[in-house]
Design an enzyme around this catalytic site. Structure first.
Site, PDB file in Angstrom:
ATOM      1  N   HIS A 307       0.849  -1.202   0.000  1.00 30.52           N
ATOM      2  CA  HIS A 307       0.000   0.000   0.000  1.00 30.52           C
ATOM      3  C   HIS A 307       0.873   1.236   0.000  1.00 30.52           C
ATOM      4  O   HIS A 307       1.943   1.244   0.605  1.00 30.52           O
ATOM      5  CB  HIS A 307      -0.925  -0.006   1.226  1.00 30.52           C
ATOM      6  CG  HIS A 307      -2.011   1.026   1.155  1.00 30.52           C
ATOM      7  ND1 HIS A 307      -1.827   2.341   1.512  1.00 30.52           N
ATOM      8  CD2 HIS A 307      -3.309   0.929   0.759  1.00 30.52           C
ATOM      9  CE1 HIS A 307      -2.951   3.008   1.336  1.00 30.52           C
ATOM     10  NE2 HIS A 307      -3.869   2.181   0.884  1.00 30.52           N
ATOM     11  N   ASP A 365      -7.801  -4.561  -0.338  1.00 32.91           N
ATOM     12  CA  ASP A 365      -8.414  -4.956  -1.611  1.00 32.91           C
ATOM     13  C   ASP A 365      -8.323  -6.456  -1.838  1.00 32.91           C
ATOM     14  O   ASP A 365      -9.174  -7.058  -2.484  1.00 32.91           O
ATOM     15  CB  ASP A 365      -7.714  -4.249  -2.793  1.00 32.91           C
ATOM     16  CG  ASP A 365      -7.795  -2.746  -2.660  1.00 32.91           C
ATOM     17  OD1 ASP A 365      -8.880  -2.255  -2.338  1.00 32.91           O
ATOM     18  OD2 ASP A 365      -6.770  -2.078  -2.865  1.00 32.91           O
TER      19      ASP A 365
HETATM   20  C1  MLT Z   1      -8.240   4.017  -0.053  1.00 34.72           C
HETATM   21  O1  MLT Z   1      -8.865   3.424   0.843  1.00 34.72           O
HETATM   22  O2  MLT Z   1      -8.633   5.085  -0.523  1.00 34.72           O
HETATM   23  C2  MLT Z   1      -7.042   3.337  -0.630  1.00 34.72           C
HETATM   24  O3  MLT Z   1      -6.428   2.488   0.278  1.00 34.72           O
HETATM   25  C3  MLT Z   1      -6.098   4.263  -1.331  1.00 34.72           C
HETATM   26  C4  MLT Z   1      -5.394   5.314  -0.521  1.00 34.72           C
HETATM   27  O4  MLT Z   1      -5.661   5.577   0.632  1.00 34.72           O
HETATM   28  O5  MLT Z   1      -4.488   5.942  -1.108  1.00 34.72           O
END
Ligand code: MLT
Length: 431
Positions: A307, A365
């Protein structure tokens, strides 16, 4: 003494005040930098740039902390409901019983959409991607409620738009799927809670009785809570940026939906399941795909791992992994071949030095796609589900931006194109 930084430029010194948040995050305040020095900062992707001060969500990527309005995500996922979390994000506090009842019943009363919205569905190709329909129809609410575009709405008028949006998005989202399938569109049922009503509109047929499974309702609540906000991610920044031009709530959220549709953002959970399915079609040899992922000459990349902001683990993934195990067990799907492949990939990512060193751990995800699949949500609806969950976050961030009277967003650039040159007549140009 207040902390500050000194910038020395061409022999001259400038003081940059330091801003500190309630969780001791620190920033250099560069808001006067260009006026004072003529210079700007360059930060493509905004990795080092704070675009606003916000009191909604706290995230610490190094330690894997996520809190909405100060409450740890672990507690909210275990004890709260999606509607309660929506209230918390939007109004800044946990509701009393009366406040929650009132919020929830107002949303229920607004779930119907104008019959003309229903007619718009006929204009879309049946094969249209549900996100294309969702973003268009959310934007179309500005046409049905034209007063919503006013920059001078009262608190009550904003609240009404908030309720309408929270209510109608679930009807529109379920209908995008029904339209896609060529099924009759189900009207909402006001005797059901938010998640049960959504499942009813998605999966019931006028021809037979639909039994709502409490295991699925619980799983859906959890998934929506975990996705409800994530501070200044791409779609939320889009909502704030569009909203900073005084655009309506519906228009700003519609823009956020389009940002979320991007495969690098909300489209990732769809790609996880598509990857698992293609590994399954190929014979299910996970080692082969793990080796491919490690081979720098191979373009294959494992989806749903690592992430941008979480450096060690994604706290949402820890919660959702457990929920995935429980849901699949309760639904008798623990032996599904897709899950077996997912488990093998997960195991490799958590133990193989290659993945551990690169911090490629399974993220939210990876597991959310598996649960959505198990509860019968079709793959092309995954991003719509993400949008449904993220809506309270978008609303809260839009409201905060308006309340704080933030200036219109207008980044600068460093121009790297041609310098001035004279126009050349067409007959004198060379190819
Ligand atoms: C989100 O929940 O929006 C995603 O993990 C993406 C992010 O935070 O950049």
């Amino acid at each position: 003494m207040a902390e500050s930084a000194e910038l020395t430029l061409n022999g001259q010194s400038y003081t940059l005040p330091v801003i500190e948040g309630t969780e001791h995050e620190k920033a250099f305040d560069i808001s006067k930098l260009r006026d004072q020095t003529g210079y700007i900062t360059l930060d493509p992707g905004y990795k080092n740039t704070g675009a606003c001060k916000s009191a909604i969500t706290f995230l610490n990527g190094e330690e894997g902390i996520l809190r909405y309005r100060g409450y740890p995500i672990e507690q909210l996922a275990e004890k709260s409901s999606f509607i309660e979390v929506a209230y918390l994000l939007i109004y800044g506090k946990l509701p009393t019983q009366d406040e929650l009842k009132n919020f929830s019943s107002q949303i229920t009363q607004h779930t119907l959409v104008h019959e003309d919205v229903r007619k718009i569905f006929d204009g879309f190709p049946t094969a249209a991607h549900p996100m294309a329909i969702l973003s268009s129809l959310i934007c179309s609410l500005t046409a049905f409620y034209p007063e919503s575009v006013s920059p001078d709405l009262s608190k009550e008028e904003i609240d009404l738009n908030v309720i309408r949006l929270m209510a109608k998005i679930s009807t529109i989202a379920a209908w995008t799927y029904k339209n896609n399938m060529g099924h009759p569109l189900n009207y909402p049922r006001n005797d059901l809670d938010y998640c049960s009503n959504f499942l009813y509109m998605m999966f019931s047929f006028p021809t037979e009785k639909y039994e709502i499974n409490p295991v699925v309702v619980q799983a859906l609540n959890k998934l929506l809570i975990l996705h409800a906000d994530h501070e200044q991610n791409c779609s939320t920044s889009t909502v704030r940026l569009v909203g900073s031009a005084n655009a309506s709530l519906y228009g700003s959220v519609s823009a956020g939906i389009n940002a979320l549709w991007g495969p690098l953002h909300g489209g990732a959970n769809q790609e996880v399941v598509e990857m698992l399915e293609s590994i399954q079609r190929d014979g299910g040899d996970t080692q082969k795909w793990i080796d491919k992922a490690k081979d720098k000459d191979d373009s294959f990349r494992l989806m749903g791992f690592g992430h941008r902001v979480y450096k060690n683990f994604d706290p949402r993934a820890t919660i959702i992994k457990k929920a995935a195990d429980d849901v699949l067990k309760a639904l008798g799907l623990e032996d599904s071949p897709l899950l077996k492949i997912a488990k093998e990939l997960e195991q490799a990512a958590l133990t193989d030095e290659y993945f551990v060193q690169r911090k490629l751990y399974p993220n939210v995800d990876f597991y959310s796609g598996i649960i959505y699949k198990a509860i019968g949500i079709p793959t092309e609806m995954f991003t719509v589900m993400f949008a449904l969950g993220r809506l309270p976050g978008w609303i809260a961030q839009w409201k905060e931006m308006r309340t704080n009277k933030e200036p219109i967003g207008r980044p600068r650039q460093i121009y790297v194109g041609e310098t001035e040159r004279d126009y050349v007549a067409i007959d004198q140009r060379t190819a």
